[in-house]
Design a protein around this motif. Structure first.
Motif, PDB file in Angstrom:
ATOM      1  N   ASN A 102     -62.931 -54.512  33.241  1.00 50.05           N
ATOM      2  CA  ASN A 102     -63.642 -53.767  34.370  1.00 50.05           C
ATOM      3  C   ASN A 102     -64.968 -54.459  34.697  1.00 50.05           C
ATOM      4  O   ASN A 102     -65.799 -53.694  35.586  1.00 50.05           O
ATOM      5  N   GLY A 103     -65.546 -55.185  33.795  1.00 55.73           N
ATOM      6  CA  GLY A 103     -66.908 -55.675  33.728  1.00 55.73           C
ATOM      7  C   GLY A 103     -66.957 -56.532  34.962  1.00 55.73           C
ATOM      8  O   GLY A 103     -66.595 -57.172  35.469  1.00 55.73           O
ATOM      9  N   SER A 104     -68.343 -56.618  35.393  1.00 54.79           N
ATOM     10  CA  SER A 104     -68.892 -57.592  36.443  1.00 54.79           C
ATOM     11  C   SER A 104     -68.819 -58.785  35.863  1.00 54.79           C
ATOM     12  O   SER A 104     -68.886 -59.036  34.403  1.00 54.79           O
ATOM     13  N   GLU A 105     -69.125 -59.885  36.536  1.00 49.68           N
ATOM     14  CA  GLU A 105     -69.186 -61.241  35.952  1.00 49.68           C
ATOM     15  C   GLU A 105     -70.638 -61.296  35.316  1.00 49.68           C
ATOM     16  O   GLU A 105     -70.476 -61.827  34.034  1.00 49.68           O
ATOM     17  N   GLU A 106     -71.675 -60.486  35.728  1.00 50.78           N
ATOM     18  CA  GLU A 106     -72.843 -60.511  34.920  1.00 50.78           C
ATOM     19  C   GLU A 106     -72.730 -59.865  33.722  1.00 50.78           C
ATOM     20  O   GLU A 106     -73.219 -60.145  32.749  1.00 50.78           O
ATOM     21  N   GLN A 107     -72.006 -58.786  33.704  1.00 46.91           N
ATOM     22  CA  GLN A 107     -71.853 -58.118  32.538  1.00 46.91           C
ATOM     23  C   GLN A 107     -70.993 -58.909  31.402  1.00 46.91           C
ATOM     24  O   GLN A 107     -71.120 -58.744  30.117  1.00 46.91           O
ATOM     25  N   LYS A 108     -69.793 -59.571  32.029  1.00 43.55           N
ATOM     26  CA  LYS A 108     -69.066 -60.552  31.148  1.00 43.55           C
ATOM     27  C   LYS A 108     -69.882 -61.459  30.533  1.00 43.55           C
ATOM     28  O   LYS A 108     -69.838 -61.675  29.193  1.00 43.55           O
ATOM     29  N   LYS A 109     -70.766 -62.100  31.124  1.00 46.90           N
ATOM     30  CA  LYS A 109     -71.724 -63.148  30.497  1.00 46.90           C
ATOM     31  C   LYS A 109     -72.680 -62.726  29.652  1.00 46.90           C
ATOM     32  O   LYS A 109     -73.087 -63.189  28.539  1.00 46.90           O
TER      33      LYS A 109
END
Length: 381
Positions: A102-109
């Motif tokens: 569910n995370g955004s790409e920014e949150q994943k990184k």
């Protein structure tokens, strides 16, 4: 149809089993239970093995494993020390799974590489004093003020909240029952965030807590999935249910296996009327029933997991697995106490610990009764 384990999965099971045998002898498990101590040292040792990234995609520093890999890990750990599986779950389920799904790409990184190394711990805060099985009735509120969300309210029975760095918090941001819930990544260092530990009957050391939010400020970018996922909290939670049910099934299988082996070994050693009690037919039949039902539960759980890996519809099967594994393990643990007789009722023997630990698995993650309701709907009832 072939859902047998791969060579890599068998190697994983062997590695985890060797770890538990070396690092978690019975006296260590008893000490953690008696002291109600979060197993931070053991969690760190698991992280050193690289296991925390088991379900993190390779591009973010993980192994890119699937739900079957996770279940093998949780089952083997739960045989020796169930609370360590829950502690790992704060990273693997509430961290890795939530962010990668569910995370955004920014949150994943930002989070996945650190989660894969065991450098950050997550918790998941949904349940409230008046919102248990009726999860959509949560009252914790998040209001937008001056470009930030302000959270007020409380949660209860939140595993690991007092030792976590991030608590994924479900809060009401609009009136619609299901469409007005948002998930926030709340840093536990935030002003106004506090916890109170709850003493549990089992899974002692899990750091189960009440959580309080008193004007806790959260930036827009800490909405799970980013600002565009405002009011998407319920949908995000639904995407995780199959995984949660299967991991809890694996926990039940591990406890059931541990309780069975403990009772079996006792029956071979304990003598009455001049011979081991395991030679008496009534004890034999009880142990045979335990072994048979445990194997049936394991087959159901891993079949449901196989369907999940094949991206097949499996809500019915994961709900069946969660309720059946929990109830079978509970029955096995209770029979284990009975086989030990008076010794099973003492705190000096581990039979009671298996029973205390397993009881919550028919409650948390959707009660047995809720699982049956879901299955009934899947059957068209």
């Amino acid at each position: 149809m072939d859902y047998s384990f791969t060579e890599e999965q068998n190697m994983l099971r062997d590695m985890v089993r060797k770890f538990t045998q070396a690092e978690i002898p019975p006296e260590v498990a008893r000490e953690i239970d008696e002291q109600d101590r979060f197993p931070r040292e053991l969690l760190a040792k698991l992280s050193e093995l690289g296991i925390m990234g088991i379900n993190v995609p390779e591009e973010y520093g993980g192994q890119g494993g699937n739900i079957v890999d996770e279940m093998i890990l949780f089952e083997e750990i739960s045989r020796a020390l169930p609370v360590l599986a829950w502690a790992a779950g704060n990273i693997i389920l509430y961290g890795n799974e939530i962010i990668k799904t569910n995370g955004s790409e920014e949150q994943k990184k930002k989070y996945l590489p650190r989660l894969a190394k065991g450098e950050v711990i997550f918790a998941y805060a949904l349940t409230e004093p008046n919102a248990g099985s009726d999860a959509a009735s949560i009252r914790t509120k998040a209001e937008l003020r001056d470009g930030r969300y302000i959270i007020n309210g409380s949660k209860i029975f939140i595993t690991g909240a007092g030792v976590s760095d991030i608590v994924v918090t479900n809060a009401r941001t609009a009136e619609p029952r299901f469409g007005g819930i948002t998930d926030f990544l709340v840093e536990t260092s935030s002003k106004g965030f506090s916890t109170r530990p709850i003493k549990d009957l089992g899974y002692r050391g899990s750091n189960t807590c009440e959580v309080y939010y008193d004007d806790v400020e959260v930036p827009l970018e800490n909405i799970l999935g980013g600002p565009e996922c405002l009011n998407h909290g319920w949908k995000q939670m639904m995407r995780l249910l199959n995984t949660e049910r299967l991991l809890l099934s694996a926990c039940a299988l591990g406890i059931g296996q541990g309780a069975f082996e403990y009772a079996l070994n006792y029956a071979k050693q304990r003598e009455q009327f001049g011979k081991p009690i395991g030679t008496f037919q009534v004890i034999q039949h009880k142990l045979v029933d335990m072994a048979t039902e445990l194997e049936a539960a394991r087959r159901l759980a891993y079949y449901a997991a196989w369907k999940e890996t094949q991206r097949m519809e499996c809500v019915k099967e994961t709900s069946m697995s969660k309720y059946f594994c929990s109830e079978v393990a509970k029955k096995i643990a209770l029979n284990g106490v009975q086989i030990l007789g008076g010794y099973g009722y003492t705190m000096e023997y581990d039979a009671q610990r298996y029973l205390r630990d397993v009881l919550v698995l028919s409650i948390g993650g959707g009660t047995t009764q809720i699982q049956k309701n879901i299955i009934g709907k899947q059957l068209g009832l």
